[in-house]
Scaffold this motif. Structure first.
Motif, PDB file in Angstrom:
ATOM      1  N   LEU A 170       5.109   5.092  -0.054  1.00  0.00           N
ATOM      2  CA  LEU A 170       6.025   3.965   0.166  1.00  0.00           C
ATOM      3  C   LEU A 170       5.297   2.627   0.196  1.00  0.00           C
ATOM      4  O   LEU A 170       5.857   1.595  -0.169  1.00  0.00           O
ATOM      5  N   THR A 171       4.060   2.641   0.645  1.00  0.00           N
ATOM      6  CA  THR A 171       3.312   1.394   0.831  1.00  0.00           C
ATOM      7  C   THR A 171       2.246   1.188  -0.240  1.00  0.00           C
ATOM      8  O   THR A 171       1.304   0.418  -0.048  1.00  0.00           O
ATOM      9  N   SER A 172       2.422   1.859  -1.377  1.00  0.00           N
ATOM     10  CA  SER A 172       1.472   1.717  -2.481  1.00  0.00           C
ATOM     11  C   SER A 172       2.242   1.595  -3.787  1.00  0.00           C
ATOM     12  O   SER A 172       3.474   1.562  -3.808  1.00  0.00           O
TER      13      SER A 172
END
Length: 207
Positions: A56-58
């Motif tokens: 989600l954060t990449s």
């Protein structure tokens, strides 16, 4: 109505009053519709893991295995012409099974975008009906508890881009058989009004 996605969120599954009411509605209103059922209790979703959180954060690709469950659930929603959610109210809000579905479906860059003005849904709007069941009362003169479910779920759906949402409430289901029957009797006219307006159909629902 071509395709209906039915989310079952109750531990009682198809025995739940809301589930039985939803199926009566579908049989009466849209007997030829394709029904896609997702039982979030009978077939629980896997818990969110570290791989998903990291993806989600990449800049992880959409077809990465970390997104497999999320992609499948969003694809089901995208393929539906109508969404029906049958859910109990647990501790004033949505049950854990529905919350997990939300956490998979509500995804940045996929189902919503972050803009300077706030989050904007990326999915197409569709008629959505939410049947809420509760043991106690949270609306009307007999209300004795808070309702965080309705506003929260309406906000979640609007963040996806779904704003054509109607709620029908089944209250007092833990107060005996007479109270259950009264809740069902009260829900039928709600469904008549709601589905005629939101779903453009006037077929009567048999009591």
């Amino acid at each position: 109505m071509k395709r209906i996605l039915l989310l079952e969120c109750s531990p009682h599954q198809q025995r739940a009053s809301g589930s039985q009411l939803a199926r009566r509605l579908i049989a009466a209103r849209w007997p030829r519709a394709e029904l896609l059922e997702r039982d979030l209790v009978g077939e629980p979703l896997p818990p969110l893991g570290a791989d998903y959180a990291a993806a989600l954060t990449s800049s992880t690709a959409l077809d990465d295995s970390a997104f497999a469950c999320s992609e499948a659930l969003i694809a089901e929603l995208e393929a539906s012409d109508c969404l029906i959610i049958v859910t109990p109210m647990h501790n004033f809000a949505v049950p854990a099974a529905l919350k997990l579905w939300i956490d998979y479906v509500l995804r940045l860059h996929r189902s919503f975008a972050a803009t300077p003005a706030g989050k904007v849904g990326l999915l197409q709007d569709r008629p959505t009906l939410v049947l809420v069941s509760a043991g106690g009362f949270y609306q009307g003169p007999r209300a004795r508890q808070a309702d965080f479910l309705t506003a929260y779920l309406r906000h979640v759906l609007s963040t996806l881009g779904i704003t054509e949402v109607a709620f029908v409430h089944l209250q007092g289901l833990a107060h005996g058989e007479a109270s259950v029957q009264a809740a069902l009797d009260d829900a039928l006219p709600q469904l008549q009004r709601t589905t005629s307006f939101y779903f453009d159909c006037a077929t009567e629902i048999a009591p």
